[in-house]
Write a protein that holds these residues in place. Structure first.
Motif, short mmCIF file in Angstrom:
data_model
loop_
_atom_site.label_atom_id
_atom_site.label_comp_id
_atom_site.label_asym_id
_atom_site.label_seq_id
_atom_site.Cartn_x
_atom_site.Cartn_y
_atom_site.Cartn_z
N VAL A 42 28.50 15.42 6.05
CA VAL A 42 28.36 15.68 4.62
C VAL A 42 27.50 16.91 4.39
O VAL A 42 26.71 17.33 5.24
CB VAL A 42 27.73 14.48 3.86
CG1 VAL A 42 28.63 13.27 3.95
CG2 VAL A 42 26.34 14.17 4.38
N ALA A 43 27.66 17.50 3.22
CA ALA A 43 26.81 18.60 2.75
C ALA A 43 26.87 18.60 1.23
O ALA A 43 27.88 18.21 0.63
CB ALA A 43 27.27 19.94 3.32
N TRP A 44 25.80 19.05 0.63
CA TRP A 44 25.71 19.14 -0.83
C TRP A 44 26.78 20.06 -1.38
O TRP A 44 27.07 21.12 -0.81
CB TRP A 44 24.31 19.66 -1.17
CG TRP A 44 24.07 20.06 -2.59
CD1 TRP A 44 23.92 19.25 -3.67
CD2 TRP A 44 23.91 21.41 -3.09
NE1 TRP A 44 23.68 20.00 -4.79
CE2 TRP A 44 23.67 21.33 -4.47
CE3 TRP A 44 23.95 22.67 -2.48
CZ2 TRP A 44 23.45 22.45 -5.26
CZ3 TRP A 44 23.75 23.79 -3.25
CH2 TRP A 44 23.50 23.67 -4.63
N LEU A 74 31.00 28.37 7.42
CA LEU A 74 29.56 28.31 7.21
C LEU A 74 28.94 29.70 7.19
O LEU A 74 27.88 29.91 6.59
CB LEU A 74 28.92 27.45 8.31
CG LEU A 74 27.41 27.27 8.30
CD1 LEU A 74 26.93 26.71 6.97
CD2 LEU A 74 26.98 26.36 9.45
N GLY A 75 29.58 30.67 7.82
CA GLY A 75 29.06 32.03 7.85
C GLY A 75 29.57 32.91 6.74
O GLY A 75 29.31 34.12 6.75
N ASN A 76 30.28 32.32 5.77
CA ASN A 76 30.81 33.12 4.66
C ASN A 76 29.67 33.76 3.87
O ASN A 76 28.73 33.08 3.46
CB ASN A 76 31.66 32.23 3.75
CG ASN A 76 32.34 33.01 2.65
OD1 ASN A 76 31.75 33.40 1.66
ND2 ASN A 76 33.64 33.25 2.83
N GLU A 77 29.75 35.04 3.65
CA GLU A 77 28.66 35.78 3.00
C GLU A 77 28.70 35.71 1.48
O GLU A 77 27.76 36.14 0.81
CB GLU A 77 28.71 37.26 3.43
CG GLU A 77 28.57 37.49 4.93
CD GLU A 77 27.12 37.47 5.38
OE1 GLU A 77 26.24 37.34 4.51
OE2 GLU A 77 26.89 37.58 6.60
N VAL A 78 29.78 35.18 0.90
CA VAL A 78 29.99 35.29 -0.54
C VAL A 78 29.91 33.94 -1.26
O VAL A 78 29.24 33.82 -2.29
CB VAL A 78 31.36 35.95 -0.83
CG1 VAL A 78 31.62 36.01 -2.33
CG2 VAL A 78 31.42 37.34 -0.22
N SER A 79 30.58 32.92 -0.74
CA SER A 79 30.80 31.69 -1.49
C SER A 79 29.94 30.53 -1.01
O SER A 79 30.04 30.10 0.14
CB SER A 79 32.28 31.29 -1.38
OG SER A 79 32.49 29.97 -1.83
N LEU A 87 29.31 23.66 6.44
CA LEU A 87 28.17 22.86 6.88
C LEU A 87 28.56 21.40 7.06
O LEU A 87 28.13 20.74 8.02
CB LEU A 87 27.01 23.00 5.91
CG LEU A 87 25.70 22.32 6.31
CD1 LEU A 87 25.25 22.76 7.70
CD2 LEU A 87 24.60 22.58 5.29
N ALA A 88 29.38 20.86 6.15
CA ALA A 88 29.85 19.48 6.32
C ALA A 88 30.66 19.36 7.61
O ALA A 88 30.56 18.35 8.33
CB ALA A 88 30.69 19.07 5.12
N SER A 198 22.10 17.17 4.01
CA SER A 198 22.87 18.34 4.45
C SER A 198 22.32 18.94 5.74
O SER A 198 23.03 19.68 6.43
CB SER A 198 22.85 19.43 3.38
OG SER A 198 23.36 18.98 2.15
N SER A 199 21.08 18.65 6.09
CA SER A 199 20.38 19.33 7.18
C SER A 199 21.03 19.04 8.53
O SER A 199 21.19 17.87 8.90
CB SER A 199 18.91 18.91 7.21
OG SER A 199 18.31 19.11 5.94
N PRO A 200 21.39 20.06 9.29
CA PRO A 200 22.07 19.84 10.58
C PRO A 200 21.10 19.39 11.66
O PRO A 200 20.09 20.05 11.91
CB PRO A 200 22.67 21.22 10.90
CG PRO A 200 21.78 22.19 10.21
CD PRO A 200 21.28 21.50 8.97
#
Length: 250
Positions: A42-44, A74-79, A87-88, A198-200
């Motif tokens: 999961v992730a927020w 997860l490495g997307n710089e925009v969204s 992250l999820a 959310s924390s990995p």
């Protein structure tokens, strides 16, 4: 820079060569991913700024895709929303790997905070705030949502981060892209915690940062989490199906 996000992608890519996405739920409060091994993460879900009724342009194409494709989001710089999906996915993959050693004691208690400490909290963790107030510490709360009356204005954030002896930082900063800047603003805290579902749970990727603890969640019942997320539920409803764990980064 998304430093930790990119480290996490690199750490997990070797483990997902033949793994695919089984289910995706982008709920109002959280995003949940199920991978083909049956594990979930999961992730927020960040607030959407979508200009139309389509929030996620890849909707309808995600199930069945290789996990590595969603992990690299997860490495997307925009969204922010794309990073939340990434992250999820990362948290689902982490759940499929052998569990690292975990701290037996509840993380805030383990810090032994006293009235001599100055604590900077990024994100509003209501139950933790009540716990900290009992210690008599100086507590500075930094929160973008202005509905709380006991938070510092943004212009005071730098002073609080620089002076704190303990930092508690929400894992959602990995989604909204503010994590690197916050870490750069820290002075020399004796402890710094990344906190929240959310924390990995991967201490390795926080090495060489000032983070000392990562307190996150491991999904125990993936299908139950998918259902709750789909129906608009959040942490309080998910918690019976999550294991909350803390890993050390060094």
């Amino acid at each position: 820079m998304l430093t930790v996000q990119k480290r996490l992608i690199d750490f997990l890519l070797p483990h997902v060569e033949h793994v695919t996405i089984s289910d995706v739920r982008i709920g109002l409060g959280y995003t949940a991913i199920k991978i083909s091994s049956g594990h979930g993460g999961v992730a927020w879900t960040p607030n959407s700024l979508a200009p139309s009724c389509t929030y996620f342009e890849s909707a309808g194409t995600l199930i069945g895709r290789p996990v590595k494709e969603l992990l690299t989001m997860l490495g997307n710089e925009v969204s922010d929303l794309t990073r939340a999906v990434g992250l999820a996915t990362a948290n689902a993959v982490l759940a499929s790997l052998p569990s690292p050693p975990t701290l037996k004691e509840e993380v805030i208690s383990s810090l032994h905070i006293t009235h001599t400490d100055r604590v900077a909290m990024v994100g509003y963790f209501g139950p933790v705030i009540a716990q900290l107030r009992k210690t008599g510490c100086q507590l500075d709360i930094l929160e973008l949502n202005d509905k709380h009356s006991d938070t510092l204005p943004p212009e005071k954030a730098g002073d609080a981060l620089l002076a704190c002896t303990v930092a508690i930082i929400t894992g959602t900063t990995l989604i909204n892209g503010t994590f690197d800047g916050l870490i750069a603003g820290l002075g020399e805290p004796r402890a710094a915690v990344v906190l929240g579902p959310s924390s990995p749970l991967c201490g390795n990727v926080f090495q060489d940062t000032k983070i000392t603890h990562v307190a996150g969640s491991r999904v125990r019942d993936t299908d139950a989490i998918l259902r709750i997320v789909s129906e608009g539920g959040g942490t309080m409803l998910m918690k019976r199906y999550l294991d909350f764990e803390t890993v050390l980064t060094r």
